[in-house]
Design a protein around this motif. Structure first.
Motif, PDB file in Angstrom:
ATOM      1  N   CYS A   1       0.824  -1.209   0.000  1.00  0.00           N
ATOM      2  CA  CYS A   1       0.000   0.000   0.000  1.00  0.00           C
ATOM      3  C   CYS A   1       0.861   1.263   0.000  1.00  0.00           C
ATOM      4  O   CYS A   1       0.482   2.291  -0.573  1.00  0.00           O
TER       5      CYS A   1
ATOM      6  N   VAL B   1       1.688   2.911  -3.256  1.00  0.00           N
ATOM      7  CA  VAL B   1       0.633   3.675  -3.924  1.00  0.00           C
ATOM      8  C   VAL B   1       0.666   5.141  -3.498  1.00  0.00           C
ATOM      9  O   VAL B   1       0.231   6.021  -4.240  1.00  0.00           O
TER      10      VAL B   1
ATOM     11  N   LEU C   1      -7.129   2.290  -2.443  1.00  0.00           N
ATOM     12  CA  LEU C   1      -6.710   1.315  -3.455  1.00  0.00           C
ATOM     13  C   LEU C   1      -7.777   1.184  -4.537  1.00  0.00           C
ATOM     14  O   LEU C   1      -7.459   1.076  -5.737  1.00  0.00           O
TER      15      LEU C   1
ATOM     16  N   SER D   1      -4.996  -5.817  -8.081  1.00  0.00           N
ATOM     17  CA  SER D   1      -5.643  -5.200  -6.915  1.00  0.00           C
ATOM     18  C   SER D   1      -7.086  -5.665  -6.741  1.00  0.00           C
ATOM     19  O   SER D   1      -7.590  -5.699  -5.607  1.00  0.00           O
TER      20      SER D   1
END
Length: 205
Positions: free
Chosen positions: A40, A43, A108, A185
């Motif tokens: 994560c 990102v 996400l 994802s």
């Protein structure tokens, strides 16, 4: 940004989520907190590249991922993390790991929808994909003031060319990595949704 393979944000994201997807698609899926929070974190720089419209998302997302990374030092899996918060009767309290996980999952998902929208168009403008991704994932959970601020910020989004430069990618390579992230994802996001739904926690709070 330095022109090196190490700085390729999209590739880092895609590769990290491929590993997470392999875990959730395995015979015994039990996601560990440490690799999840690490993936994560890759990102986070993307939100920074999107400009002022997503500044709120960047700050919120980075803080929540940081909390999960800290939690990983004492809690092994996402399953155990949720169960601990349920036992402590603090699932919905601000700052709980479970609440933060739900917010991270939303981040996400926003990126996934954003990439899907970018891949579906050849338009050089970035506004439509960003607006659709925000409207689908974040807007239902935001008050009027935040929605208005985001709408204003949409006018300052980078162009596709500017975004590619920030991401250290050309459009062809970027599209490949975006496709990889979308594919990888999706099962991870679904896995997190199932963690909540299987405990009757819901995912819309």
């Amino acid at each position: 940004m330095a022109n090196s393979e190490n700085e390729k944000i999209l590739r880092k994201m895609a590769d990290a989520f491929k590993e997470l997807a392999a875990t959730v698609n395995s015979q015994t899926p039990d996601m560990e907190v440490a690799p999840f929070s690490r993936a994560c974190s890759f990102v986070s720089p993307l939100f920074g590249c999107l400009g002022i419209a997503f500044k709120f998302a960047e700050m919120d997302y980075v803080a929540k991922v940081g909390d999960l990374a800290e939690a990983s030092k004492s809690i092994a899996t996402l399953n155990a993390m949720l169960d601990r918060d349920i036992e402590g009767n603090c699932v919905r309290k601000a700052g709980s790991h479970t609440r933060n996980l739900l917010r991270v999952k939303r981040g996400l998902d926003m990126v996934r929808v954003l990439f899907e929208q970018i891949l579906a168009t050849e338009d050089i403008s970035f506004g439509d994909p960003a607006s659709k991704a925000y409207a689908q994932v974040f807007a239902p959970h935001h008050g009027w003031a935040i929605r208005k601020a985001v709408a204003a910020g949409m006018y300052a989004l980078p162009t596709k060319a500017q975004l590619m430069k920030k991401l250290n990618e050309d459009e062809a390579s970027a599209r490949i990595q975006m496709q990889h992230y979308v594919a990888a994802s999706s099962p991870v996001i679904l896995y997190i949704d199932k963690l909540f739904l299987s405990r009757d926690l819901g995912i819309d709070w």
